[in-house]
Scaffold this active site. Sequence first.
Site, PDB file in Angstrom:
ATOM      1  N   HIS A  62       0.846  -1.191   0.000  1.00 28.96           N
ATOM      2  CA  HIS A  62       0.000   0.000   0.000  1.00 28.96           C
ATOM      3  C   HIS A  62       0.884   1.245   0.000  1.00 28.96           C
ATOM      4  O   HIS A  62       2.111   1.155   0.089  1.00 28.96           O
ATOM      5  CB  HIS A  62      -0.960  -0.007   1.185  1.00 28.96           C
ATOM      6  CG  HIS A  62      -0.312   0.090   2.533  1.00 28.96           C
ATOM      7  ND1 HIS A  62       0.501  -0.890   3.048  1.00 28.96           N
ATOM      8  CD2 HIS A  62      -0.362   1.063   3.493  1.00 28.96           C
ATOM      9  CE1 HIS A  62       0.916  -0.548   4.253  1.00 28.96           C
ATOM     10  NE2 HIS A  62       0.418   0.644   4.540  1.00 28.96           N
ATOM     11  N   HIS A  64       1.255   3.932   2.052  1.00 23.79           N
ATOM     12  CA  HIS A  64       1.777   4.663   3.195  1.00 23.79           C
ATOM     13  C   HIS A  64       3.302   4.649   3.086  1.00 23.79           C
ATOM     14  O   HIS A  64       3.915   3.633   2.735  1.00 23.79           O
ATOM     15  CB  HIS A  64       1.312   4.056   4.510  1.00 23.79           C
ATOM     16  CG  HIS A  64      -0.084   4.471   4.878  1.00 23.79           C
ATOM     17  ND1 HIS A  64      -0.917   3.708   5.669  1.00 23.79           N
ATOM     18  CD2 HIS A  64      -0.804   5.588   4.545  1.00 23.79           C
ATOM     19  CE1 HIS A  64      -2.078   4.338   5.820  1.00 23.79           C
ATOM     20  NE2 HIS A  64      -2.031   5.472   5.144  1.00 23.79           N
ATOM     21  N   ASP A  66       5.959   4.421   4.843  1.00 23.36           N
ATOM     22  CA  ASP A  66       6.875   3.468   5.458  1.00 23.36           C
ATOM     23  C   ASP A  66       6.915   2.132   4.716  1.00 23.36           C
ATOM     24  O   ASP A  66       7.670   1.236   5.094  1.00 23.36           O
ATOM     25  CB  ASP A  66       6.538   3.255   6.937  1.00 23.36           C
ATOM     26  CG  ASP A  66       5.093   2.852   7.179  1.00 23.36           C
ATOM     27  OD1 ASP A  66       4.206   3.360   6.483  1.00 23.36           O
ATOM     28  OD2 ASP A  66       4.841   2.029   8.091  1.00 23.36           O
ATOM     29  N   HIS A  67       6.123   2.011   3.654  1.00 19.46           N
ATOM     30  CA  HIS A  67       6.115   0.776   2.871  1.00 19.46           C
ATOM     31  C   HIS A  67       6.628   0.952   1.441  1.00 19.46           C
ATOM     32  O   HIS A  67       6.772  -0.037   0.733  1.00 19.46           O
ATOM     33  CB  HIS A  67       4.708   0.182   2.850  1.00 19.46           C
ATOM     34  CG  HIS A  67       4.261  -0.276   4.199  1.00 19.46           C
ATOM     35  ND1 HIS A  67       4.319  -1.589   4.610  1.00 19.46           N
ATOM     36  CD2 HIS A  67       3.777   0.425   5.263  1.00 19.46           C
ATOM     37  CE1 HIS A  67       3.883  -1.679   5.860  1.00 19.46           C
ATOM     38  NE2 HIS A  67       3.549  -0.467   6.273  1.00 19.46           N
ATOM     39  N   HIS A 142      -7.312  -1.942   5.718  1.00 18.26           N
ATOM     40  CA  HIS A 142      -6.513  -0.834   6.225  1.00 18.26           C
ATOM     41  C   HIS A 142      -7.201   0.487   5.881  1.00 18.26           C
ATOM     42  O   HIS A 142      -8.232   0.504   5.198  1.00 18.26           O
ATOM     43  CB  HIS A 142      -5.104  -0.902   5.644  1.00 18.26           C
ATOM     44  CG  HIS A 142      -4.092  -0.066   6.362  1.00 18.26           C
ATOM     45  ND1 HIS A 142      -4.053   0.049   7.743  1.00 18.26           N
ATOM     46  CD2 HIS A 142      -3.070   0.709   5.903  1.00 18.26           C
ATOM     47  CE1 HIS A 142      -3.062   0.854   8.091  1.00 18.26           C
ATOM     48  NE2 HIS A 142      -2.450   1.270   6.989  1.00 18.26           N
ATOM     49  N   ASP A 212      -0.197  -3.978   6.779  1.00 13.44           N
ATOM     50  CA  ASP A 212      -1.037  -3.231   7.719  1.00 13.44           C
ATOM     51  C   ASP A 212      -2.510  -3.612   7.579  1.00 13.44           C
ATOM     52  O   ASP A 212      -3.082  -3.542   6.486  1.00 13.44           O
ATOM     53  CB  ASP A 212      -0.883  -1.736   7.460  1.00 13.44           C
ATOM     54  CG  ASP A 212       0.542  -1.263   7.679  1.00 13.44           C
ATOM     55  OD1 ASP A 212       1.435  -2.114   7.753  1.00 13.44           O
ATOM     56  OD2 ASP A 212       0.752  -0.041   7.760  1.00 13.44           O
ATOM     57  N   HIS A 270       6.245  -4.899  12.280  1.00 10.97           N
ATOM     58  CA  HIS A 270       5.622  -3.578  12.138  1.00 10.97           C
ATOM     59  C   HIS A 270       5.394  -2.947  13.512  1.00 10.97           C
ATOM     60  O   HIS A 270       4.352  -2.366  13.816  1.00 10.97           O
ATOM     61  CB  HIS A 270       4.300  -3.676  11.367  1.00 10.97           C
ATOM     62  CG  HIS A 270       3.857  -2.372  10.775  1.00 10.97           C
ATOM     63  ND1 HIS A 270       2.878  -1.586  11.350  1.00 10.97           N
ATOM     64  CD2 HIS A 270       4.236  -1.719   9.643  1.00 10.97           C
ATOM     65  CE1 HIS A 270       2.673  -0.513  10.614  1.00 10.97           C
ATOM     66  NE2 HIS A 270       3.495  -0.570   9.564  1.00 10.97           N
TER      67      HIS A 270
END
Length: 305
Positions: A62, A64, A66-67, A142, A212, A270
């Site tokens: 996805h 976000h 941090d990914h 999510h 997530d 995570h």
Amino acid sequence: MPFNLTILGSNSATPAYGRHHTAQYLNIGSHHFLIDCGEGTQERLNIYKAKVQRIHHIFISHLHGDHYLGLMGLIYTMHLLKRTKDLNIYGQKGLKEIIVTQLKYSDSRLNYKINFRELQPKKSELLFEDDTLEITSFPLNHRIPCSGFLFKEKPKPLRLSKENLPENIALAHIALLKKGEDVFDEEGNLLYKNKEYTLPPRRSRSYAFCSDTLYDESIVPHIKGVDLLYHEATFLADKYPWAELTFHSTTHQAGEIAKKAEVKQLVIGHYSARYKDLTPFITETREVFENSILSVEGETISLSD
């Protein structure tokens, strides 16, 4: 044939305590996959001596940061290393625009081609298939569109019993035995009875990556019985109201999913930056699902066949 998962990053939104953003390196046979690509991923690949140019498929769960915020740097490093083979990137709607825009405004022209595959986050899809392996996506729950990934070996051929195999047997006959067939001569006489010259096939292995997500039992059919499940556990159990508010899971919830899916082993990760000591994470998870481990950066989890 190897089936090895190396943890490159294990933390959630903020790097902390030597832990980095989510990224995993999966080696199955001759295939080398990258799953998520948080900031600093290419540095972690170098530290753990992963061969960057062997990666031909990157899966981004996805959008976000941090990914995926490490993706652009990795793409350009591959270019500087004179990559020529195509790179296949699987991600949510918008990822192609993000990458193409950065290339456009930096006036960058890559030596190789990127093939973008836009995920359908509300359904399961077959993303990749060859003679030995298939990779599918499945929906996660999510705050923004998010997909999980299932890596599954196909059924393997019978093994030959080398001790029993005749010395001068024809290759065509060996191929028939591997298919599970008896071998006959042109007159229909039995030459080799399959069960006398073969052994059971090696075990097919599987790995599911659940990025997530809220606690959501709808993913259970997609991950049922896998050998290894990665499921996020951002918070300890007492923070379940906060986990629900932020569309994440707790230790107990990750363990509950693993138990309901009857997986063989669970690895959690995570972690929220609010936690320095991860000991309570594994303690709480094992209260629900005993065969659980922490994702620890630099460690490789190997699945035997």
